[in-house]
Design a protein around this motif. Structure first.
Motif, PDB file in Angstrom:
ATOM      1  N   GLY A 191     -60.908  -5.976  29.977  1.00 39.14           N
ATOM      2  CA  GLY A 191     -59.514  -6.201  29.655  1.00 39.14           C
ATOM      3  C   GLY A 191     -58.786  -4.927  29.279  1.00 39.14           C
ATOM      4  N   GLY A 192     -59.529  -3.884  29.023  1.00 38.34           N
ATOM      5  CA  GLY A 192     -59.001  -2.595  28.598  1.00 38.34           C
ATOM      6  C   GLY A 192     -60.130  -1.786  28.000  1.00 38.34           C
ATOM      7  N   GLN A 193     -59.777  -0.706  27.322  1.00 38.28           N
ATOM      8  CA  GLN A 193     -60.804   0.135  26.699  1.00 38.28           C
ATOM      9  C   GLN A 193     -61.206  -0.439  25.342  1.00 38.28           C
ATOM     10  OE1 GLN A 193     -62.272   2.184  28.454  1.00 38.28           O
ATOM     11  NE2 GLN A 193     -60.867   3.017  29.971  1.00 38.28           N
ATOM     12  N   TYR A 194     -61.751  -1.642  25.378  1.00 40.98           N
ATOM     13  CA  TYR A 194     -62.087  -2.355  24.157  1.00 40.98           C
ATOM     14  C   TYR A 194     -63.596  -2.345  23.917  1.00 40.98           C
ATOM     15  CZ  TYR A 194     -57.420  -4.341  24.956  1.00 40.98           C
ATOM     16  OH  TYR A 194     -56.085  -4.515  25.190  1.00 40.98           O
ATOM     17  N   ILE A 195     -63.965  -2.463  22.661  1.00 38.27           N
ATOM     18  CA  ILE A 195     -65.355  -2.699  22.280  1.00 38.27           C
ATOM     19  C   ILE A 195     -65.362  -3.829  21.260  1.00 38.27           C
ATOM     20  CG2 ILE A 195     -66.211  -0.383  22.772  1.00 38.27           C
ATOM     21  CD1 ILE A 195     -65.953   0.291  19.817  1.00 38.27           C
ATOM     22  N   GLY A 196     -66.512  -4.466  21.116  1.00 37.12           N
ATOM     23  CA  GLY A 196     -66.590  -5.553  20.159  1.00 37.12           C
ATOM     24  C   GLY A 196     -68.013  -6.033  19.964  1.00 37.12           C
ATOM     25  N   TRP A 197     -68.180  -6.891  18.966  1.00 37.09           N
ATOM     26  CA  TRP A 197     -69.493  -7.418  18.609  1.00 37.09           C
ATOM     27  C   TRP A 197     -69.697  -8.779  19.266  1.00 37.09           C
ATOM     28  CZ3 TRP A 197     -66.467  -4.664  15.244  1.00 37.09           C
ATOM     29  CH2 TRP A 197     -67.050  -3.585  14.578  1.00 37.09           C
TER      30      TRP A 197
END
Length: 476
Positions: free
Chosen positions: A422-428
């Motif tokens: 979706g974009g330059q995202y990071i997450g857990w």
């Protein structure tokens, strides 16, 4: 007389509740499908996939005619073409810190919503000179300590069967992604088609980052994530000065085998919803085609996928796993998220030769997450009170229905930070889905070492998938 013994119990239930047709997997005694295909079509059915490496096919067939098909002497067994799902939450909407319900936190990704982190990537040629200071998988599972002697997994090819990825994500800027294929329902849709697409479901990118990310983030020194990592690891993060951010902190999120090559097979569409088992089998056969037909040196397959089976080790998917393994490819599969009851290992992890992986919670990663989530330094000590690694409740348990010990081993699967699309995202994200690629990356490291060693010492035989399995089990 119909041979009802050929019909699986699950399929009998579907036949009773079905409308006009039922999706089935037909296991045959031969790869010459002509007679079976003709009968299915004569009975008003439609053919789906004709499998190459296991004797069987998929089809849709009027429920009232399945008993007639069971008369065919070329038919060994008829299964319901059951759904397979991702072995983590399949929510397609990225979550933020909006819920204190731990079940909700585990079934959808938690987006790292800080606007101050700066993406950064490392070139493969510079990996040896950086200070990784990883707080996640490479450190938690001991990979960082053997990176140099395994050359970071260089020369190993890992095939990921999942939701596709987005190759433009910063975590893959230095990753060797050699190609992919889209076999999903998204084919033909201009918005969502493609194994590399910014609109692909996040799951595949998250998994790929765990195997072979070459990215990281730079954050201010007051960032709660940086503070938590330094508190719980007892290690200072490297400075951001070389990247133009003096006084900031650099958090590397490197994969288990950052030099490994990746090939992406997309079988789940952009929604992350369940798909028929036959589509998963088609993806698995494509992985084997890469080696046997296209000549690629495929070393491992990572499958963060699962579904129920009452024929552990004997259904079509499980038997295909054994065929893949027999061709020198190590297949790593999620144990499933159906625990804590026993006998809940899902297919294809239930296959005899699969390395099936359970999800463990590790103290550092879990505590870091809670500190970040609540923005409360030190609360992780109160929410994770032991220094022991613990199997999480949802992780599927063995034994298999035929009495084999499963899962093979476990890896970190709770609150794992990696790439999101979706974009330059990071997450857990949490699940046996996240534990599986960590083990696939471990196989890539072992394979890289083996191939280098056999090149140096000609009398040393090449390692096999069973060798890698035993090495991981003995070292776990």
């Amino acid at each position: 007389m119909p041979n009802v013994a050929k019909i699986s119990p699950t399929l009998f239930n579907e036949m009773a509740n079905a409308g006009e047709s039922v999706h089935v997997l037909v296991k045959t005694f031969t790869n010459d499908y002509s007679a079976v295909v003709k009968q299915i079509e004569d009975l008003g059915g439609e053919i789906g996939h004709l499998f190459k490496y296991v004797s069987g096919l998929s089809a849709s067939l009027p429920a009232s005619n399945i008993l007639e098909l069971s008369r065919n002497n070329l038919v060994e067994r008829i299964y319901y073409d059951a759904e397979r799902k991702l072995s983590s939450g399949n929510e397609s909407i990225l979550g933020t810190r909006s819920s204190d319900d731990i079940d909700a936190l585990l079934t959808k990704p938690t987006l790292m919503n800080s606007k101050e982190y700066v993406p950064v990537s490392v070139k493969p040629t510079d990996l040896a000179s950086i200070e990784p200071a990883n707080y996640w998988n490479p450190t938690a599972m001991g990979a960082e300590g053997i990176w140099e002697e395994t050359n970071y997994g260089a020369g190993s090819l890992v095939v990921i069967i999942d939701t596709g990825i987005w190759t433009e994500h910063f975590m893959f800027a230095g990753t060797d992604i050699i190609g992919g294929v889209d076999l999903s329902y998204d084919v033909g849709d201009p918005t969502y088609e493609g194994w590399s697409n910014i609109n692909n479901h996040f799951h595949g990118s998250h998994v790929a980052g765990i195997v072979a990310s070459t990215g990281g983030i730079i954050v201010p020194p007051t960032d709660p994530l940086a503070q938590a990592i330094e508190m719980y690891t007892g290690t200072l993060l490297p400075p951001g000065d070389p990247y133009g951010y003096p006084g900031w902190k650099l958090i590397w999120l490197l994969g288990m085998a950052p030099y490994a090559s990746l090939y992406i097979i997309k079988v789940f569409d952009h929604t992350g919803g369940s798909v028929p088992e036959s589509m998963i089998i088609a993806g698995m056969e494509h992985a084997l085609d890469l080696k046997l037909i296209e000549g690629l040196d495929v070393d491992a397959v990572s499958m963060s996928i699962g579904g129920p089976t009452v024929f552990d080790g004997r259904d079509v998917e499980d038997q295909l796993v054994d065929t893949i393994t027999g061709n020198g490819i190590t297949l790593v599969a999620a144990a499933g998220n159906s625990g804590p009851a026993s006998m809940t290992i899902e297919s294809p992890g239930s296959a005899y030769t699969a390395i099936s992986v359970g999800a463990a919670a590790t103290p550092v990663q879990t505590r870091v997450y809670w500190d970040y989530f609540y923005e409360w330094p030190g609360i992780g000590y109160y929410l994770y009170t032991t220094d022991d690694v613990q199997m999480y409740a949802f992780s599927s348990r063995g034994p298999t229905s035929d009495g084999r010990s499963k899962p093979t081993l476990s890896a970190t699967g709770i609150f794992v930070l990696s790439a999101l699309t979706g974009g330059q995202y990071i997450g857990w994200v949490s699940g046996t889905s996240m534990a599986t690629p960590a083990v696939a990356g471990s196989v890539a490291l072992l394979n890289a070492f083996s191939e280098t060693a056999t090149g140096k010492w000609k009398r040393l035989r090449a390692a096999t998938p069973e060798d890698y399995k035993q090495a991981l089990v003995n070292g776990a």
